[in-house]
Design a protein around this motif. Structure first.
Motif, PDB file in Angstrom:
ATOM      1  N   ILE A 312     -35.809   1.558 -12.272  1.00 33.91           N
ATOM      2  CA  ILE A 312     -34.915   0.768 -12.225  1.00 33.91           C
ATOM      3  C   ILE A 312     -34.856  -0.301 -13.118  1.00 33.91           C
ATOM      4  O   ILE A 312     -35.915  -0.869 -13.421  1.00 33.91           O
ATOM      5  CB  ILE A 312     -34.896  -0.022 -10.563  1.00 33.91           C
ATOM      6  N   LYS A 313     -33.706  -0.506 -13.840  1.00 35.25           N
ATOM      7  CA  LYS A 313     -33.495  -1.302 -15.088  1.00 35.25           C
ATOM      8  C   LYS A 313     -32.514  -2.497 -14.691  1.00 35.25           C
ATOM      9  O   LYS A 313     -32.275  -3.262 -15.596  1.00 35.25           O
ATOM     10  CB  LYS A 313     -33.295  -0.651 -16.351  1.00 35.25           C
ATOM     11  N   GLY A 314     -31.676  -2.042 -13.860  1.00 41.18           N
ATOM     12  CA  GLY A 314     -30.527  -3.016 -13.348  1.00 41.18           C
ATOM     13  C   GLY A 314     -29.299  -2.841 -14.024  1.00 41.18           C
ATOM     14  O   GLY A 314     -28.673  -4.089 -14.392  1.00 41.18           O
ATOM     15  N   CYS A 315     -29.363  -1.802 -14.718  1.00 42.58           N
ATOM     16  CA  CYS A 315     -28.099  -1.489 -15.672  1.00 42.58           C
ATOM     17  C   CYS A 315     -27.296  -0.170 -15.126  1.00 42.58           C
ATOM     18  O   CYS A 315     -27.778   0.768 -14.306  1.00 42.58           O
ATOM     19  CB  CYS A 315     -28.225  -1.524 -17.195  1.00 42.58           C
ATOM     20  N   GLU A 316     -26.132   0.451 -15.916  1.00 37.42           N
ATOM     21  CA  GLU A 316     -25.711   1.384 -15.520  1.00 37.42           C
ATOM     22  C   GLU A 316     -25.427   2.566 -16.772  1.00 37.42           C
ATOM     23  O   GLU A 316     -25.700   3.871 -16.426  1.00 37.42           O
ATOM     24  CB  GLU A 316     -24.253   1.308 -15.476  1.00 37.42           C
ATOM     25  N   VAL A 317     -25.600   2.075 -18.119  1.00 37.48           N
ATOM     26  CA  VAL A 317     -25.522   3.436 -19.005  1.00 37.48           C
ATOM     27  C   VAL A 317     -26.687   4.054 -19.069  1.00 37.48           C
ATOM     28  O   VAL A 317     -27.759   3.630 -19.275  1.00 37.48           O
ATOM     29  CB  VAL A 317     -25.305   2.446 -20.241  1.00 37.48           C
ATOM     30  N   SER A 318     -26.634   5.472 -19.080  1.00 36.44           N
ATOM     31  CA  SER A 318     -27.798   6.509 -18.974  1.00 36.44           C
ATOM     32  C   SER A 318     -28.689   6.309 -17.947  1.00 36.44           C
ATOM     33  O   SER A 318     -29.656   6.448 -18.213  1.00 36.44           O
ATOM     34  CB  SER A 318     -28.244   6.202 -20.598  1.00 36.44           C
ATOM     35  N   ARG A 319     -28.143   5.888 -16.734  1.00 34.84           N
ATOM     36  CA  ARG A 319     -29.100   5.444 -15.980  1.00 34.84           C
ATOM     37  C   ARG A 319     -28.755   6.317 -14.567  1.00 34.84           C
ATOM     38  O   ARG A 319     -28.748   6.113 -13.523  1.00 34.84           O
ATOM     39  CB  ARG A 319     -28.916   3.977 -15.218  1.00 34.84           C
ATOM     40  N   LEU A 477     -32.390  -8.179 -13.513  1.00 35.48           N
ATOM     41  CA  LEU A 477     -33.160  -7.360 -12.790  1.00 35.48           C
ATOM     42  C   LEU A 477     -33.525  -7.931 -11.268  1.00 35.48           C
ATOM     43  O   LEU A 477     -33.646  -7.732 -10.502  1.00 35.48           O
ATOM     44  CB  LEU A 477     -34.546  -7.123 -13.316  1.00 35.48           C
ATOM     45  N   CYS A 478     -33.508  -9.465 -11.491  1.00 31.91           N
ATOM     46  CA  CYS A 478     -33.787 -10.185 -10.235  1.00 31.91           C
ATOM     47  C   CYS A 478     -32.700 -10.013  -9.116  1.00 31.91           C
ATOM     48  O   CYS A 478     -32.681 -10.019  -8.108  1.00 31.91           O
ATOM     49  CB  CYS A 478     -34.042 -11.623 -10.538  1.00 31.91           C
ATOM     50  N   GLN A 479     -31.363 -10.108  -9.833  1.00 29.62           N
ATOM     51  CA  GLN A 479     -30.262  -9.972  -9.210  1.00 29.62           C
ATOM     52  C   GLN A 479     -29.873  -8.552  -8.446  1.00 29.62           C
ATOM     53  O   GLN A 479     -29.744  -8.520  -7.318  1.00 29.62           O
ATOM     54  CB  GLN A 479     -29.140 -10.117  -9.970  1.00 29.62           C
ATOM     55  N   TRP A 480     -30.596  -7.692  -9.217  1.00 30.76           N
ATOM     56  CA  TRP A 480     -30.645  -6.338  -8.525  1.00 30.76           C
ATOM     57  C   TRP A 480     -31.478  -6.195  -7.424  1.00 30.76           C
ATOM     58  O   TRP A 480     -31.004  -5.671  -6.314  1.00 30.76           O
ATOM     59  CB  TRP A 480     -30.954  -5.226  -9.566  1.00 30.76           C
ATOM     60  N   ALA A 481     -32.608  -6.709  -7.304  1.00 28.61           N
ATOM     61  CA  ALA A 481     -33.522  -6.734  -6.494  1.00 28.61           C
ATOM     62  C   ALA A 481     -33.078  -7.540  -5.301  1.00 28.61           C
ATOM     63  O   ALA A 481     -33.130  -7.190  -3.933  1.00 28.61           O
ATOM     64  CB  ALA A 481     -34.833  -7.539  -7.034  1.00 28.61           C
TER      65      ALA A 481
END
Length: 486
Positions: A312-319, A477-481
């Motif tokens: 997990i990197k907290g983003c969308e592009v290439s994920r 990343l903290c917001q994703w968590a």
């Protein structure tokens, strides 16, 4: 298992005869694709170069997973050298354990051991012994000279390292009866900041004997092939407990420059989510170019019952990663977009997790780091494992300061650790066991990443992408968590 050598079941019996009391590989997942990604004829590899980009992308997809590096694998020779070198390097730290308080020299020492070995197949199949054991008639000083052990000053601004003298070992191949075989190829294995990492392993309760047995010639390494864009090579020890990754020289310089602060952070926060780095080494065969690699505890250990893995990197592009078919034995690490609709149910430990994410990402932000990953894995708890709060033990990682008061314990953000291997990376929820850890900690937000950020800003309008400033990356990343836990 790959076609490049014998099947795992066929090789296990041969390894038992050589390894003796070495621990056997864990019953974790193994790759069962028809062929090894690195084995096969050179002609076939040459012919593939003309089949176009689409074929290569499809071929990469088919080669995902975990492969045993058997004698038919093209990396077998290199990994055998790594095993012999790491065995000897660990022996040095066992023979000369660091004593007293940590010093600056612990972080700057560079030790290079020169090894004389025979065919890697003989080394792996028949074992190896110290030259001291083969030539007992020579005084230790003479054998030390034969070993060509020397401490080299690397071009990273380090002071002159400490020399360890005549007690060092070099290695020679032996046959099944212990008779020395003629050396055919030499290599050098360097150990960087050895005393500092020896102290760190000791603080984690990791015995040098266990470390040596897992990384030494007791069993073949496993190669992990993933969808990562990195050009690094990834390996696991035969028991899957330790993870090895090749690094560029610049990345190693960054890691060593920040190593004292990394150790200090772990002392302040013993239950940190940061991956535990256990060693940094270099390998040079003959007069070739040095290759650097790091060793760390595998976040995904023990792997036997893990059902899903995510990076997990907290983003969308290439994920996004195309998942393997249901029921497939392929060991695959998925990404952010694959995680949509899922939740990490930590129960009462959620507050601890979110706080530790804040502490660890703040530390990485201070170091100007970006593009690191939060690894997440799921393991279903059995019915008799659920709700066993009494099975938790208040386990503490030894540190120089220790616990002085309840207030300090709270500041360190300690938690109840499960009574299980790799407890620092395991958090049990009501229904699931989760494996959690932050990895890839040496990507500096320098010119290269700034240019990537500029390109992303121009090309990825309205979509989040990985290369952003350390402050933005940590916050995201903290917001994703927070959004994906309950």
């Amino acid at each position: 298992m790959p076609r490049g050598g014998r099947a795992a079941g066929d090789t296990a019996r041969g390894r038992e005869a050589v390894a003796g009391a070495m621990p056997a590989p864990s019953p974790g997942p193994r790759e069962v694709l028809a062929s090894s990604p690195e084995a096969g004829s050179r002609a076939a590899a040459a012919g593939s170069s003309s089949r176009g980009l689409l074929w290569h992308l499809q071929d990469k997809r088919l080669r995902l997973g975990l492969f045993e590096i058997d004698p038919g694998h093209e990396l077998h020779q290199m990994t055998c050298m790594m095993q012999a070198g790491l065995w000897a390097a660990t022996q040095v730290s066992m023979d000369h354990p660091p004593t007293g308080p940590p010093t600056e020299e612990d972080f700057s020492q560079v030790l290079t051991q020169v090894h004389e070995v025979g065919s890697p197949r003989l080394l792996h199949g028949r074992g190896c012994v110290p030259v001291l054991a083969l030539f007992p008639q020579f005084p230790p000083q003479a054998v030390g000279a034969m070993a060509c052990l020397r401490a080299l000053q690397e071009g990273c601004g380090y002071p002159d390292p400490l020399a360890l003298g005549p007690s060092a070992h070099t290695w020679a191949p032996v046959d099944a009866l212990g008779a020395a075989l003629p050396p055919q190829q030499g290599f050098e294995l360097g150990t960087l900041a050895g005393p500092a990492f020896a102290r760190l392993r000791r603080s984690l309760g990791l015995a040098d004997e266990d470390y040596q047995a897992a990384l030494g010639p007791g069993g073949p390494y496993l190669q992990f092939l993933s969808t990562s864009k990195s050009k690094a090579s990834f390996f696991l020890s035969h028991d899957q407990r330790f993870f090895l990754k090749t690094q560029r020289r610049r990345e190693v310089q960054v890691l060593l420059a920040h190593l004292p602060r990394y150790v200090q952070h772990l002392q302040r926060h013993p239950h940190s989510l940061l991956a535990r780095l256990l060693g940094v080494h270099s390998l040079r065969v003959a007069q070739g170019k040095k290759k650097y690699f790091i060793i760390m505890q595998s976040v995904f250990f023990p792997a036997g019952r893990i059902s899903e893995r995510y990076d997990i990197k907290g983003c969308e592009v290439s994920r996004w990663v195309d998942p393997a078919p249901e029921g497939s034995p392929i060991v695959q690490v998925l990404k952010d977009l694959n995680f949509e609709g899922k939740t990490i149910n930590l129960g009462p430990q959620r507050s601890w997790f979110l706080r530790q994410m804040e502490l660890d990402t703040a530390f990485l932000r201070e170091l100007n780091m970006t593009d690191y990953s939060l690894l997440v894995a799921f393991q279903q708890l059995h019915e008799d494992e659920k709700g066993l709060g009494c099975s938790l033990i208040f386990s503490t990682v030894r540190s120089v300061r220790g616990i002085q008061s309840p207030e300090e314990s709270g500041a360190q953000n300690r938690r109840l650790l499960p009574d299980a291997p790799n407890a620092l990376h395991i958090v049990d929820g009501p229904e699931q066991r989760y494996f959690l850890g932050l990895v890839d900690l040496v990507t500096v937000y320098g010119l290269h990443k700034r240019l990537e950020h500029l390109c992303g800003t121009l090309c990825c309008l309205g979509r989040t992408f990985s290369p952003v400033s350390p402050a933005c990356y940590a916050r995201r990343l903290c917001q994703w968590a927070e959004a994906h836990t309950e």
